[in-house]
Design an enzyme around this catalytic site. Structure first.
Site, PDB file in Angstrom:
ATOM      1  N   GLU A  70       2.179   2.223   8.756  1.00 13.20           N
ATOM      2  CA  GLU A  70       2.181   1.943   7.314  1.00 13.20           C
ATOM      3  C   GLU A  70       2.822   3.079   6.503  1.00 13.20           C
ATOM      4  O   GLU A  70       3.528   2.840   5.531  1.00 13.20           O
ATOM      5  CB  GLU A  70       0.736   1.720   6.851  1.00 13.20           C
ATOM      6  CG  GLU A  70       0.637   1.149   5.441  1.00 13.20           C
ATOM      7  CD  GLU A  70      -0.786   0.708   5.126  1.00 13.20           C
ATOM      8  OE1 GLU A  70      -1.378  -0.046   5.916  1.00 13.20           O
ATOM      9  OE2 GLU A  70      -1.305   1.132   4.078  1.00 13.20           O
ATOM     10  N   ASP A  71       2.604   4.310   6.925  1.00 12.96           N
ATOM     11  CA  ASP A  71       2.990   5.444   6.079  1.00 12.96           C
ATOM     12  C   ASP A  71       4.036   6.392   6.659  1.00 12.96           C
ATOM     13  O   ASP A  71       4.369   7.393   6.024  1.00 12.96           O
ATOM     14  CB  ASP A  71       1.742   6.258   5.719  1.00 12.96           C
ATOM     15  CG  ASP A  71       0.826   5.494   4.770  1.00 12.96           C
ATOM     16  OD1 ASP A  71       1.346   4.678   3.997  1.00 12.96           O
ATOM     17  OD2 ASP A  71      -0.394   5.703   4.824  1.00 12.96           O
TER      18      ASP A  71
END
Ligand code: ZN
Length: 186
Positions: A70-71
């Site tokens: 996600e990051d």
């Protein structure tokens, strides 16, 4: 558990912690204190082990890796090749689709919560405990109380939809949620 199994588990944890520390090395949490991102991953892991009593290797490895796709630039294929298909699947279950608008992502977290695997639910619950605590103790600059309250109730809606999965962690979430709401509303 024999010493070889024990050694394999320690080896997996260490490999995942090292991998996550490299992937998140330039990132800080969004709180005003700008805590290094890896602190969050270690806290989630600690809650799972020492509050939830969870020591299953794939769950702990997923906790350490849960924000990598996600990051950071990490892909599911990369996770699968190093940590196996099960871990890659669990990480995918707790990864938001960043192509969607934030409001939609937040709504999907609530609706998807009860259809996740048991393993992914455990990681999600530990993550929500840490996130609510962090918004309470070290909120991002500029967050109004209204925004915090909204965040706390949204987190609770996700946790409620996870169902009855781990009593000690559910109790911990309720305690932190109540403290957070009471602190912000006073
Ligand atoms: Zn997280």
């Amino acid at each position: 558990m024999n010493s070889i199994e024990h050694g394999n588990i320690i080896s997996s944890y260490s490999k995942a912690a090292h991998f996550a520390s490299i992937k998140h090395k330039h990132q800080k949490r969004k709180g005003a204190d700008k805590v290094p991102y890896i602190n969050h991953l270690i806290e989630v892991t600690d809650i799972l082990i020492n509050t939830g009593g969870i020591t299953e290797s794939d769950v702990i490895v997923t906790a350490l890796l849960h924000d990598t796709v996600e990051d950071t630039d990490t892909t599911f294929e990369e996770i699968e090749s190093i940590f196996g298909a099960k871990v890659a699947h669990y990480v995918s279950e707790v990864t938001d689709d960043k192509k969607l608008p934030q409001a939609k992502r937040k709504e999907l977290q609530i609706t998807h919560a009860n259809s996740m695997s048991f393993e992914a639910k455990l990681v999600k619950l530990a993550d929500k405990i840490c996130n609510v605590r962090e918004i309470l103790d070290n909120p991002p600059e500029g967050w109004s109380n209204e925004r915090k309250v909204h965040y706390f109730y949204w987190s609770k809606a996700v946790v409620d939809n996870l169902g009855d999965i781990n009593k000690p962690m559910q109790k911990k979430f309720e305690e932190i949620f109540s403290l957070a709401i009471n602190t912000v509303l006073i």
